[in-house]
Write a protein that holds these residues in place. Sequence first.
Motif, PDB file in Angstrom:
ATOM      1  N   VAL A 118     -15.634  57.260 -49.210  1.00 42.00           N
ATOM      2  CA  VAL A 118     -16.808  57.232 -50.087  1.00 42.00           C
ATOM      3  C   VAL A 118     -17.992  56.488 -49.445  1.00 42.00           C
ATOM      4  O   VAL A 118     -19.081  57.048 -49.325  1.00 42.00           O
ATOM      5  CB  VAL A 118     -16.423  56.658 -51.472  1.00 42.00           C
ATOM      6  CG1 VAL A 118     -17.653  56.506 -52.335  1.00 42.00           C
ATOM      7  CG2 VAL A 118     -15.409  57.559 -52.141  1.00 42.00           C
ATOM      8  N   PRO A 119     -17.818  55.245 -48.994  1.00 48.96           N
ATOM      9  CA  PRO A 119     -18.954  54.570 -48.346  1.00 48.96           C
ATOM     10  C   PRO A 119     -19.348  55.195 -47.017  1.00 48.96           C
ATOM     11  O   PRO A 119     -20.507  55.080 -46.612  1.00 48.96           O
ATOM     12  CB  PRO A 119     -18.452  53.142 -48.113  1.00 48.96           C
ATOM     13  CG  PRO A 119     -17.138  53.047 -48.720  1.00 48.96           C
ATOM     14  CD  PRO A 119     -16.657  54.375 -49.121  1.00 48.96           C
ATOM     15  N   LEU A 120     -18.395  55.854 -46.359  1.00 56.14           N
ATOM     16  CA  LEU A 120     -18.737  56.521 -45.103  1.00 56.14           C
ATOM     17  C   LEU A 120     -19.856  57.536 -45.331  1.00 56.14           C
ATOM     18  O   LEU A 120     -20.742  57.705 -44.496  1.00 56.14           O
ATOM     19  CB  LEU A 120     -17.521  57.218 -44.502  1.00 56.14           C
ATOM     20  CG  LEU A 120     -16.673  56.431 -43.511  1.00 56.14           C
ATOM     21  CD1 LEU A 120     -15.602  57.328 -42.917  1.00 56.14           C
ATOM     22  CD2 LEU A 120     -17.524  55.846 -42.399  1.00 56.14           C
ATOM     23  N   VAL A 121     -19.814  58.206 -46.474  1.00 54.85           N
ATOM     24  CA  VAL A 121     -20.855  59.185 -46.783  1.00 54.85           C
ATOM     25  C   VAL A 121     -22.227  58.507 -46.752  1.00 54.85           C
ATOM     26  O   VAL A 121     -23.171  59.007 -46.151  1.00 54.85           O
ATOM     27  CB  VAL A 121     -20.621  59.826 -48.167  1.00 54.85           C
ATOM     28  CG1 VAL A 121     -21.675  60.876 -48.437  1.00 54.85           C
ATOM     29  CG2 VAL A 121     -19.248  60.431 -48.242  1.00 54.85           C
ATOM     30  N   LEU A 123     -23.067  55.698 -45.257  1.00 50.74           N
ATOM     31  CA  LEU A 123     -23.376  55.318 -43.874  1.00 50.74           C
ATOM     32  C   LEU A 123     -23.858  56.528 -43.083  1.00 50.74           C
ATOM     33  O   LEU A 123     -24.848  56.475 -42.346  1.00 50.74           O
ATOM     34  CB  LEU A 123     -22.126  54.720 -43.228  1.00 50.74           C
ATOM     35  CG  LEU A 123     -22.223  54.269 -41.769  1.00 50.74           C
ATOM     36  CD1 LEU A 123     -23.151  53.073 -41.650  1.00 50.74           C
ATOM     37  CD2 LEU A 123     -20.846  53.910 -41.218  1.00 50.74           C
ATOM     38  N   TYR A 124     -23.167  57.642 -43.266  1.00 51.70           N
ATOM     39  CA  TYR A 124     -23.497  58.857 -42.526  1.00 51.70           C
ATOM     40  C   TYR A 124     -24.884  59.392 -42.886  1.00 51.70           C
ATOM     41  O   TYR A 124     -25.584  59.925 -42.034  1.00 51.70           O
ATOM     42  CB  TYR A 124     -22.445  59.931 -42.785  1.00 51.70           C
ATOM     43  CG  TYR A 124     -21.175  59.752 -41.983  1.00 51.70           C
ATOM     44  CD1 TYR A 124     -20.971  58.605 -41.214  1.00 51.70           C
ATOM     45  CD2 TYR A 124     -20.179  60.713 -41.992  1.00 51.70           C
ATOM     46  CE1 TYR A 124     -19.813  58.438 -40.484  1.00 51.70           C
ATOM     47  CE2 TYR A 124     -19.011  60.551 -41.256  1.00 51.70           C
ATOM     48  CZ  TYR A 124     -18.837  59.406 -40.516  1.00 51.70           C
ATOM     49  OH  TYR A 124     -17.690  59.255 -39.793  1.00 51.70           O
ATOM     50  N   ARG A 126     -27.430  57.680 -43.638  1.00 52.07           N
ATOM     51  CA  ARG A 126     -28.401  56.884 -42.901  1.00 52.07           C
ATOM     52  C   ARG A 126     -28.432  57.283 -41.431  1.00 52.07           C
ATOM     53  O   ARG A 126     -29.475  57.274 -40.805  1.00 52.07           O
ATOM     54  CB  ARG A 126     -28.045  55.395 -43.038  1.00 52.07           C
ATOM     55  CG  ARG A 126     -29.062  54.641 -43.890  1.00 52.07           C
ATOM     56  CD  ARG A 126     -28.695  53.188 -43.962  1.00 52.07           C
ATOM     57  NE  ARG A 126     -27.939  52.887 -45.166  1.00 52.07           N
ATOM     58  CZ  ARG A 126     -27.059  51.889 -45.276  1.00 52.07           C
ATOM     59  NH1 ARG A 126     -26.822  51.109 -44.237  1.00 52.07           N
ATOM     60  NH2 ARG A 126     -26.436  51.678 -46.403  1.00 52.07           N
TER      61      ARG A 126
ATOM     62  N   TYR B  24     -16.272  48.165 -42.083  1.00 51.93           N
ATOM     63  CA  TYR B  24     -17.530  48.226 -42.814  1.00 51.93           C
ATOM     64  C   TYR B  24     -17.416  49.054 -44.099  1.00 51.93           C
ATOM     65  O   TYR B  24     -17.804  48.574 -45.174  1.00 51.93           O
ATOM     66  CB  TYR B  24     -18.653  48.734 -41.910  1.00 51.93           C
ATOM     67  CG  TYR B  24     -19.888  49.111 -42.678  1.00 51.93           C
ATOM     68  CD1 TYR B  24     -20.733  48.134 -43.191  1.00 51.93           C
ATOM     69  CD2 TYR B  24     -20.190  50.443 -42.939  1.00 51.93           C
ATOM     70  CE1 TYR B  24     -21.843  48.468 -43.932  1.00 51.93           C
ATOM     71  CE2 TYR B  24     -21.297  50.795 -43.686  1.00 51.93           C
ATOM     72  CZ  TYR B  24     -22.118  49.806 -44.183  1.00 51.93           C
ATOM     73  OH  TYR B  24     -23.205  50.148 -44.928  1.00 51.93           O
ATOM     74  N   PRO B  25     -16.888  50.288 -44.029  1.00 49.49           N
ATOM     75  CA  PRO B  25     -16.744  51.056 -45.279  1.00 49.49           C
ATOM     76  C   PRO B  25     -15.867  50.354 -46.304  1.00 49.49           C
ATOM     77  O   PRO B  25     -16.131  50.424 -47.501  1.00 49.49           O
ATOM     78  CB  PRO B  25     -16.093  52.364 -44.834  1.00 49.49           C
ATOM     79  CG  PRO B  25     -16.289  52.450 -43.393  1.00 49.49           C
ATOM     80  CD  PRO B  25     -16.449  51.073 -42.872  1.00 49.49           C
ATOM     81  N   GLU B  28     -17.962  48.020 -47.994  1.00 45.00           N
ATOM     82  CA  GLU B  28     -18.859  48.750 -48.891  1.00 45.00           C
ATOM     83  C   GLU B  28     -18.138  49.208 -50.164  1.00 45.00           C
ATOM     84  O   GLU B  28     -18.717  49.208 -51.243  1.00 45.00           O
ATOM     85  CB  GLU B  28     -19.425  49.984 -48.173  1.00 45.00           C
ATOM     86  CG  GLU B  28     -20.658  49.718 -47.362  1.00 45.00           C
ATOM     87  CD  GLU B  28     -21.830  49.327 -48.250  1.00 45.00           C
ATOM     88  OE1 GLU B  28     -22.373  48.223 -48.033  1.00 45.00           O
ATOM     89  OE2 GLU B  28     -22.192  50.096 -49.159  1.00 45.00           O
ATOM     90  N   LEU B  32     -19.520  48.562 -53.838  1.00 39.16           N
ATOM     91  CA  LEU B  32     -19.742  49.640 -54.810  1.00 39.16           C
ATOM     92  C   LEU B  32     -18.894  49.442 -56.059  1.00 39.16           C
ATOM     93  O   LEU B  32     -19.374  49.590 -57.171  1.00 39.16           O
ATOM     94  CB  LEU B  32     -19.381  50.991 -54.189  1.00 39.16           C
ATOM     95  CG  LEU B  32     -20.459  51.734 -53.414  1.00 39.16           C
ATOM     96  CD1 LEU B  32     -19.857  52.987 -52.788  1.00 39.16           C
ATOM     97  CD2 LEU B  32     -21.589  52.119 -54.345  1.00 39.16           C
ATOM     98  N   TYR B 241     -15.418  61.128 -57.677  1.00 39.54           N
ATOM     99  CA  TYR B 241     -16.436  61.274 -56.642  1.00 39.54           C
ATOM    100  C   TYR B 241     -17.072  62.660 -56.674  1.00 39.54           C
ATOM    101  O   TYR B 241     -18.291  62.792 -56.711  1.00 39.54           O
ATOM    102  CB  TYR B 241     -15.861  60.989 -55.253  1.00 39.54           C
ATOM    103  CG  TYR B 241     -16.955  61.056 -54.217  1.00 39.54           C
ATOM    104  CD1 TYR B 241     -17.840  59.998 -54.062  1.00 39.54           C
ATOM    105  CD2 TYR B 241     -17.158  62.202 -53.459  1.00 39.54           C
ATOM    106  CE1 TYR B 241     -18.883  60.058 -53.175  1.00 39.54           C
ATOM    107  CE2 TYR B 241     -18.209  62.274 -52.566  1.00 39.54           C
ATOM    108  CZ  TYR B 241     -19.063  61.199 -52.422  1.00 39.54           C
ATOM    109  OH  TYR B 241     -20.101  61.267 -51.555  1.00 39.54           O
TER     110      TYR B 241
END
Lengths: 265, 281
Positions: A118-121, A123-124, A126, B24-25, B28, B32, B241
């Motif tokens: 989910v957070p990779l999206v 990051l990607y 950006r 890092y993710p 995050e 979130l 999601y």
Amino acid sequence: MMRRFFIVFLSVIVSLWFLTPVFFIVLASLTPSSDYYDPNKILPSSLTLDHLYKLFVTLGGGKATLTSIQVALVSIGISFLLGLPAGYAITRYVFPGKNAIRLSMLMTRSIPLIVVAVPLVVLYMRLNLADTTLGVALAHASMILPFVVLITSSVFSGISVEYEEAGMVFGLSRFQAFLRITLPLALPGLAASAIFAFIMSWNEVFASSILTLTNRTLPAHILNTAMASPDYFKFAAGTIMAIPAMVFIFFIRKYLVSMWGITLK
Amino acid sequence: MRRKWIPFLLILPAVLYLAVLMGYPLFETFRLAFTSNEGFFGNFRRLMESGEFWNAMKNTLLLTAVIVPAQLILALGLAFFVNWKFRGYTMILYFIAIPLALSDVTAALMSYTIFSPNGYLNKVLMSLNLIERPLYFFGYMFKAREFWVIALTEIWRATPLVFIIILAGLQSINREYLEAADLFGFSRWKKFTKIILPLLKPSIMSALLLRTLFAFQIFGVVWLLAGRDIPVLAGETYYWYTFMNDPKMASAYALVIALVTIIVSWFYITFLRAKHLEGAR
């Protein structure tokens, strides 16, 4: 005599248990739709490549297959480039924190891609990597890398350090000794690990479906689009995904046992 | 000294890569999950208050409880069988390894060919005149059947991983121990419980750890065969999601999976460590 009979009997049962579903999906993907929907026909009266053809050409399966292959190759490249030196270091050097690193590699394996996808999206987005093949490959590489570190370290530990030392006695540097002596000896094992890594990427579905919309890998494509199509297309899709994987496992079957021998030891 | 740094330099790239693409993710996800209009724990409160979360939790735990022990028992049996090394055992080894190469999506599709209304099981039963009309295994009217089909599919698909790890452990047992046991007249059962099983313990533990972790991530098989009839944690993450467009709730779900994962690994690893040290001293 009894023992012989027992072995044959068990072999048949085991083979049937593991092969029947594979046989059925291949058969179903080749069965004409009229025969498939006819409850009285177990075996089809004729075979057809229609479903496979349509899945490949009309439903975008061909493009997804190509994407899958690209993603797998790139992620193997990245993970071996980074993982091989690490695996070598873990086998050949004694240093503080070694076990902690091995353990954390194993722990990373247990972090589900679901958690990081989910957070990779974000990051990607950006980095302009969203919906790209490279983006999925980077994510897959992070999944494969810990595996590569652990497996290559087990492959290297199977090759006696004395060969390298002998080479160094004859004037090779450590790096040269590695390149000329250890690497060639390790090559079959490394190739087997690479094939297994390929299969891991080929099969991964969650990250690929979240990270891409238009450039989906085959499993993600199937999860998201082909599921809405008639049953026989699903079976064609299953067959396309199953066959390469089975062929690859056939080639590395000799190495499977030694590859998994390392876990957590 | 320069040489001392070599191993660290060799490992650094891999660690850095994992820090960027996993670390890092992960950070995050935390951020979130703890961001919402209703305060720090807003997402989690919503999660806890929804029946679906508890349902998903229950189903994930139930599936794990059914699948993991079944896989262990089957894999042990298979590993001992293959380790007899009878003629043609490499072929059997390959057949058993086939599911290792198959994704959960493929395995789900395979079991669908068998259990769908037009599937082979129904066709065979009908041609034998055992049933008059097809049995239904899918759909929310048949949740119990769906559950067992999912469990069966997962057992079929993932037993080989346990099998391979246990077989590797079995093959690394020094034959001399067994020969010594023969010398002392150990019975077969005694050899099994006193020598093989203790030496096999690390392999069994690794296999159990891996399989339990993966069981908490079960997704493809459930999603394809049952959709949200049988909600599981990973499936809910995906649902929130993709379908609800709510990355925060998805992250909260993902974090629950991560938390359970960490607890389980911690449990196994402390347990395993203790056993290991006992064995070594």
